[in-house]
Design a protein around this motif. Structure first.
Motif, short mmCIF file in Angstrom:
data_model
loop_
_atom_site.label_atom_id
_atom_site.label_comp_id
_atom_site.label_asym_id
_atom_site.label_seq_id
_atom_site.Cartn_x
_atom_site.Cartn_y
_atom_site.Cartn_z
N SER A 294 0.94 -1.29 0.07
CA SER A 294 -0.12 0.09 -0.12
C SER A 294 0.82 1.22 -0.09
O SER A 294 0.56 2.17 -0.80
N MET A 295 1.96 1.11 0.63
CA MET A 295 2.96 2.32 0.62
C MET A 295 3.35 2.76 -0.67
O MET A 295 3.70 3.83 -0.80
N LEU A 296 3.54 1.97 -1.73
CA LEU A 296 3.83 2.30 -2.79
C LEU A 296 2.74 2.47 -4.00
O LEU A 296 3.12 3.07 -5.06
N LEU A 297 1.55 2.51 -3.65
CA LEU A 297 0.31 2.71 -4.51
C LEU A 297 0.55 4.31 -4.91
O LEU A 297 -0.07 4.57 -5.89
N ALA A 298 0.68 5.14 -3.77
CA ALA A 298 0.63 6.46 -3.97
C ALA A 298 1.34 6.96 -5.05
O ALA A 298 1.21 7.58 -5.98
N GLN A 299 2.71 6.35 -5.12
CA GLN A 299 3.83 6.94 -6.10
C GLN A 299 3.27 6.46 -7.46
O GLN A 299 3.44 6.98 -8.34
N ALA A 300 2.87 5.05 -7.56
CA ALA A 300 2.40 4.57 -8.68
C ALA A 300 1.29 5.21 -9.24
O ALA A 300 0.99 5.24 -10.44
N LEU A 301 0.16 5.62 -8.62
CA LEU A 301 -0.93 6.42 -9.09
C LEU A 301 -0.79 7.83 -9.20
O LEU A 301 -1.86 8.57 -9.28
N ALA A 302 0.37 8.42 -8.43
CA ALA A 302 0.45 9.80 -8.54
C ALA A 302 -0.11 10.63 -10.02
O ALA A 302 -0.52 11.57 -9.80
N ASP A 303 0.45 10.13 -11.03
CA ASP A 303 0.07 10.83 -12.12
C ASP A 303 -1.37 10.22 -12.85
O ASP A 303 -1.77 10.68 -14.10
N LEU A 304 -2.14 9.35 -12.00
CA LEU A 304 -3.35 8.88 -12.56
C LEU A 304 -3.23 7.93 -13.85
O LEU A 304 -4.05 8.07 -14.54
N VAL A 305 -2.18 7.33 -13.92
CA VAL A 305 -1.98 6.50 -15.03
C VAL A 305 -1.21 5.11 -14.26
O VAL A 305 -0.46 5.28 -13.68
N LEU A 306 -1.96 4.00 -14.93
CA LEU A 306 -1.14 2.96 -14.55
C LEU A 306 -1.03 2.10 -16.08
O LEU A 306 -1.73 1.41 -16.56
N THR A 307 0.30 2.07 -16.43
CA THR A 307 0.62 1.62 -17.58
C THR A 307 0.56 -0.09 -17.40
O THR A 307 0.64 -0.56 -16.16
N GLU A 308 0.52 -0.79 -18.48
CA GLU A 308 0.80 -2.11 -18.49
C GLU A 308 2.15 -2.60 -17.61
O GLU A 308 1.82 -3.61 -16.89
N HIS A 309 2.95 -2.08 -17.88
CA HIS A 309 4.35 -2.12 -17.16
C HIS A 309 4.20 -1.87 -15.48
O HIS A 309 4.72 -2.58 -14.75
N GLU A 310 3.42 -0.89 -15.33
CA GLU A 310 3.52 -0.66 -13.97
C GLU A 310 2.33 -1.61 -13.32
O GLU A 310 2.70 -2.14 -12.11
N ARG A 311 1.53 -2.08 -13.83
CA ARG A 311 0.47 -3.11 -13.55
C ARG A 311 1.36 -4.23 -13.07
O ARG A 311 1.11 -5.00 -11.96
N ALA A 312 2.04 -4.85 -14.05
CA ALA A 312 3.16 -5.74 -13.96
C ALA A 312 3.94 -5.68 -12.63
O ALA A 312 4.22 -6.81 -11.98
N GLU A 313 4.57 -4.57 -12.58
CA GLU A 313 5.53 -4.35 -11.55
C GLU A 313 4.69 -4.39 -9.96
O GLU A 313 5.25 -4.99 -8.89
N LEU A 314 3.59 -3.81 -9.95
CA LEU A 314 2.66 -3.90 -8.69
C LEU A 314 2.40 -5.39 -8.28
O LEU A 314 2.24 -5.81 -7.16
N ALA A 315 2.01 -6.19 -9.50
CA ALA A 315 1.70 -7.65 -9.41
C ALA A 315 2.82 -8.33 -8.71
O ALA A 315 2.81 -9.24 -7.91
N ASP A 316 4.03 -7.80 -9.45
CA ASP A 316 5.41 -8.64 -9.03
C ASP A 316 5.69 -8.14 -7.47
O ASP A 316 6.13 -9.06 -6.79
N LEU A 317 5.62 -6.88 -7.24
CA LEU A 317 5.48 -6.48 -5.76
C LEU A 317 4.71 -7.28 -4.78
O LEU A 317 5.00 -7.67 -3.79
N ALA A 318 3.42 -7.42 -5.28
CA ALA A 318 2.41 -8.00 -4.52
C ALA A 318 2.75 -9.69 -4.28
O ALA A 318 2.91 -10.12 -2.91
N ALA A 319 3.52 -10.23 -5.47
CA ALA A 319 3.90 -11.48 -5.20
C ALA A 319 5.09 -11.83 -4.38
O ALA A 319 5.15 -12.48 -3.35
N GLN A 320 5.95 -10.77 -4.41
CA GLN A 320 7.23 -10.69 -3.48
C GLN A 320 6.67 -10.73 -1.93
O GLN A 320 7.24 -11.32 -1.06
N PHE A 321 5.68 -10.05 -1.78
CA PHE A 321 5.22 -9.41 -0.41
C PHE A 321 4.37 -10.59 0.02
O PHE A 321 3.99 -10.81 1.25
#
Length: 517
Positions: A294-321
């Protein structure tokens, strides 16, 4: 290093500063010059209270140590239960160009603590990422400030050697270790991370909030050294809250004889106003198991854009956590809930705030009702509406009159028609002026449409009373909010009158804006 007394008969060179303004002063062979060295590090203690004293790049600090001090772990001290067999805890903090493993570190700080919680070593440097520096509004660094800094490969051995055998601690440790692991791997260093200590998991708050709660001073946040120092003190304050000890990290790297660093001067940060969402998420308090994500969501959503790459990175972060899809959904809902709490704290929700919150919901695949159910009560305005002939009215819900008698839909239509009104079956943008509901706070399909179009809404009992008395009706209405859309191709979000799957830029035949324009 030669002493000051030896400078009189020495060759030109760097010597201990006799005025203690800096660790070293240049002696030209004849006299002292005004040229000082402000490189941070351990130097001979000018006051001779210990063998070494830490100079942080600005001033002498109270951190001292003797080379002869024992390096074996102590069995006493506040941090001893967390050390187990390790000699020290190394608190790390990194500032980065972004969130993915492909991003780079732009600043690192490492604070080494003994079992007493005493600082025995500090290492910090800015790092030239040799690419765009990323979000300056987070770390306060610019390309110009990093131009002369070492690349990570130049400091990799110094970083890895400090980690070897120590237990790693950080605030949101999974993220810091993830970024550091990627950098070390690029330098050919493989790390067994052991088991780290995460102050975020224990405190459940962002660093600034956690420091405030526990009485830790944090100046100039997001400077790696300041954050690491605050985290180190926070670690000592909350040490009893950890459920068990860490396990040492292994790198197998020995300390290099020397390393080039470039430290940030005191107050050397570019202050840029952070995006609205980042400020809004400043006091979020996620559940412990999803907090690192959750701490990283604000940075990812700061520009109100979630590219396919960013979604993949968030999914990777979730898996790591170790987060399941249900955990991620819970994290998304909790994040949006905290944003809503912050936005509604002043009792006002502006059109711009609502637009951004609805776009966040769309980007997180959450229904818009997650937002509107909370914000609608703050957006209604009340006024009097004359029930004039030809007014188009629609009904929803089970209606009862003042005596508690149920009134069916046909009877309502008859009453409305007798008063010269025009009953309609649905709420549309042009063919409905008033929605009468059993409860004007209803979230029925017709009510949602009324909110979307800005149609007047009234309680059924008030409507029946107004008809009976021939009086004006008190109604509620709000400005239409539009529909939040997310582009399936580029991940951009925007608001429109109706839902669309592709933004204007990505639609076939659209003119592309050249990069950099």
């Amino acid at each position: 290093m030669a002493s000051t007394e030896e400078a009189v008969a020495a060759q030109p060179g760097w010597y201990e500063d006799p005025w203690r303004q800096a660790p070293l002063r240049w002696y030209d062979g004849t006299e002292w010059t005004a040229t000082l060295s402000y490189q941070s590090g351990w130097y001979p203690d000018p006051w001779r209270e210990a063998e070494k004293r830490w100079f942080d790049g600005r001033q002498w600090t109270g951190h001292k140590h003797d080379a002869a001090a024992p390096t074996s772990p102590s069995t006493s001290g506040r941090l001893a239960p967390l050390l187990e067999s390790a000699p020290a805890i190394v608190v790390i903090d990194v500032e980065t160009t972004g969130l993915s493993r492909a991003d780079r570190i732009v600043e690192i700080a490492m604070i080494t603590l003994d079992s007493q919680g005493t600082v025995v070593d500090e290492f910090t440097t800015m790092v030239n990422p040799h690419r765009d520096v990323g979000a300056t509004w987070i770390h306060g660094l610019t390309a110009t400030m990093l131009a002369d800094a070492p690349s990570f490969s130049e400091i990799a051995a110094a970083v890895a050697s400090r980690m070897d055998g120590a237990i790693i601690a950080a605030h949101n440790a999974p993220f810091d270790t993830r970024m550091l692991d990627a950098e070390l791997s690029r330098s050919g260093i493989e790390v067994d991370w052991g088991r780290h200590l995460d102050t975020l998991t224990v405190t459940r708050h962002k660093l600034a909030v956690a420091c405030g709660i526990h009485g830790v001073v944090l100046d100039d946040a997001h400077c790696a050294l300041n954050d690491a120092r605050a985290t180190a003190e926070l670690l000592v304050r909350v040490s009893a809250d950890f459920t068990g000890p860490g396990r040492p990290t292994r790198t197998g790297v020995r300390a290099p004889s020397s390393v080039r660093t470039s430290t940030r001067a005191h107050g050397q940060s570019v202050h840029v106003t952070p995006p609205y969402l980042v400020e809004l998420a400043g006091n979020s308090h996620p559940e412990p198991d999803v907090a690192p994500y959750s701490m990283l969501l604000a940075q990812a959503l700061a520009d109100l854009v979630l590219t396919e790459h960013e979604r993949a990175e968030l999914a990777d972060l979730a898996a790591q956590f170790g987060l399941s899809p249900a955990d991620v959904d819970r994290a998304h809902r909790g994040f949006l809930h905290d944003l809503l709490e912050a936005a509604l704290d002043d009792g006002v929700i502006t059109d711009e705030e609502l637009d951004r919150l609805l776009r966040v919901a769309a980007l997180l695949d959450l229904p818009p009702e997650t937002v509107t159910a909370r914000t609608n009560p703050y957006r209604f305005t009340e006024h009097e509406l004359p029930l004039t002939a030809g007014l188009q009215v629609c009904f929803t819900g089970e209606v009862t009159d003042a005596r508690g008698t149920s009134v069916d839909r046909d009877a309502l239509h008859t009453l409305a028609a007798a008063a010269g009104l025009a009953p309609v079956e649905s709420v549309t943008k042009k063919n409905c002026d008033l929605l009468v509901a059993a409860d004007s706070s209803s979230l029925s399909g017709k009510a949602k449409a009324a909110h979307r179009y800005g149609t007047h809404i009234a309680d059924a009992d008030a409507f029946l009373t107004a008809l009976e008395r021939g009086a004006a009706l008190t109604v509620r209405s709000m400005q239409p909010s539009g529909v939040a859309c997310v582009c399936e191709q580029c991940g951009a979000s925007w608001s429109a009158a109706r839902r669309a799957k592709t933004c204007r830029t990505c639609r076939p035949g659209a003119k592309r804006v050249p990069a950099g324009v």
